[in-house]
Each structure stands twice: as C-alpha cells, then as structure tokens.
Design a protein around this motif. Structure first.
Motif, mmCIF file in Angstrom:
data_model
loop_
_atom_site.group_PDB
_atom_site.id
_atom_site.type_symbol
_atom_site.label_atom_id
_atom_site.label_comp_id
_atom_site.label_asym_id
_atom_site.label_seq_id
_atom_site.Cartn_x
_atom_site.Cartn_y
_atom_site.Cartn_z
ATOM 1 N N UNK A 66 -6.179 -13.863 1.744
ATOM 2 C CA UNK A 66 -5.175 -14.841 2.160
ATOM 3 C C UNK A 66 -3.835 -14.190 2.492
ATOM 4 N N UNK A 67 -3.466 -13.161 1.734
ATOM 5 C CA UNK A 67 -2.181 -12.499 1.934
ATOM 6 C C UNK A 67 -2.246 -11.359 2.954
ATOM 7 N N UNK A 68 -3.443 -11.005 3.397
ATOM 8 C CA UNK A 68 -3.605 -9.940 4.380
ATOM 9 C C UNK A 68 -3.429 -8.551 3.795
ATOM 10 N N UNK A 69 -3.710 -8.404 2.514
ATOM 11 C CA UNK A 69 -3.575 -7.113 1.831
ATOM 12 C C UNK A 69 -4.928 -6.427 1.816
ATOM 13 N N UNK A 70 -4.909 -5.107 1.963
ATOM 14 C CA UNK A 70 -6.140 -4.331 1.925
ATOM 15 C C UNK A 70 -5.824 -2.979 1.292
ATOM 16 N N UNK A 71 -6.361 -2.695 0.108
ATOM 17 C CA UNK A 71 -6.135 -1.410 -0.552
ATOM 18 C C UNK A 71 -7.292 -0.459 -0.328
ATOM 19 N N UNK A 72 -8.313 -0.921 0.327
ATOM 20 C CA UNK A 72 -9.485 -0.123 0.624
ATOM 21 C C UNK A 72 -9.288 0.540 2.001
ATOM 22 N N UNK A 73 -9.621 1.826 2.142
ATOM 23 C CA UNK A 73 -9.466 2.469 3.451
ATOM 24 C C UNK A 73 -10.440 1.881 4.472
ATOM 25 N N UNK A 74 -10.008 1.832 5.704
ATOM 26 C CA UNK A 74 -10.862 1.317 6.765
ATOM 27 C C UNK A 74 -11.983 2.294 7.057
ATOM 28 N N UNK A 75 -13.169 1.761 7.332
ATOM 29 C CA UNK A 75 -14.316 2.597 7.682
ATOM 30 C C UNK A 75 -14.143 3.114 9.110
ATOM 31 N N UNK A 106 -16.037 -8.562 3.674
ATOM 32 C CA UNK A 106 -15.842 -7.115 3.646
ATOM 33 C C UNK A 106 -15.007 -6.725 2.435
ATOM 34 N N UNK A 107 -15.247 -5.522 1.934
ATOM 35 C CA UNK A 107 -14.472 -5.032 0.799
ATOM 36 C C UNK A 107 -13.007 -4.888 1.202
ATOM 37 N N UNK A 108 -12.113 -5.354 0.343
ATOM 38 C CA UNK A 108 -10.686 -5.189 0.603
ATOM 39 C C UNK A 108 -9.948 -4.651 -0.623
ATOM 40 N N UNK A 109 -10.686 -4.174 -1.622
ATOM 41 C CA UNK A 109 -10.099 -3.620 -2.837
ATOM 42 C C UNK A 109 -10.524 -2.156 -2.934
#
Length: 65
Positions: A53-62, A2-5
């Motif tokens: 790996x770090x659990x970072x997500x800069x993309x808004x959740x759908x 899934x996109x996370x950026x």
C-alpha cells in the motif's frame, strides 16, 4: 503476490515476532503477545500488505535477462 520484504527485514520480523509470542508463555503472560503472529507471518512469507500500500520494497529487484 511478489516478495517485497528483504532478507534483513525478514530476519528482524521473525525475531521480533518470536519475541512477542514468547511473552504469552514466559514473562508478561498477556494475550497482546499474539500480535507477534503478524511480523512472524510476513517474515516467513516475505510479503507485507502494508508495504504494498505504501509502495515500499526492501527486497532487491530481480534481474531479468
């Protein structure tokens, strides 16, 4: 995968990647500029393995209905 950026993060990664790659051809003429392929690829694809790996997500959740 899934996109996370997010969009701003993606744009910055593409700009930084292109700037680093340009150093191979114009400027320093050093092979270290090829490291710019990493931010360029993650910006184009929208997924970063390190973010996962770090659990970072800069993309808004759908929003799911």
């Amino acid at each position: 995968m899934h996109m996370n950026v997010g969009n701003i993060d993606r744009a910055l990664r593409v700009i930084i990647g292109l700037a680093l790659i340009s150093q191979v051809f114009v400027g320093l003429h050093t092979p270290w500029g090829w490291i710019g392929l990493i931010p360029l690829a993650t910006g184009v694809v929208g997924w970063c393995g390190l973010y996962t790996l770090l659990g970072i997500r800069t993309c808004p959740l759908d929003k799911q209905s």
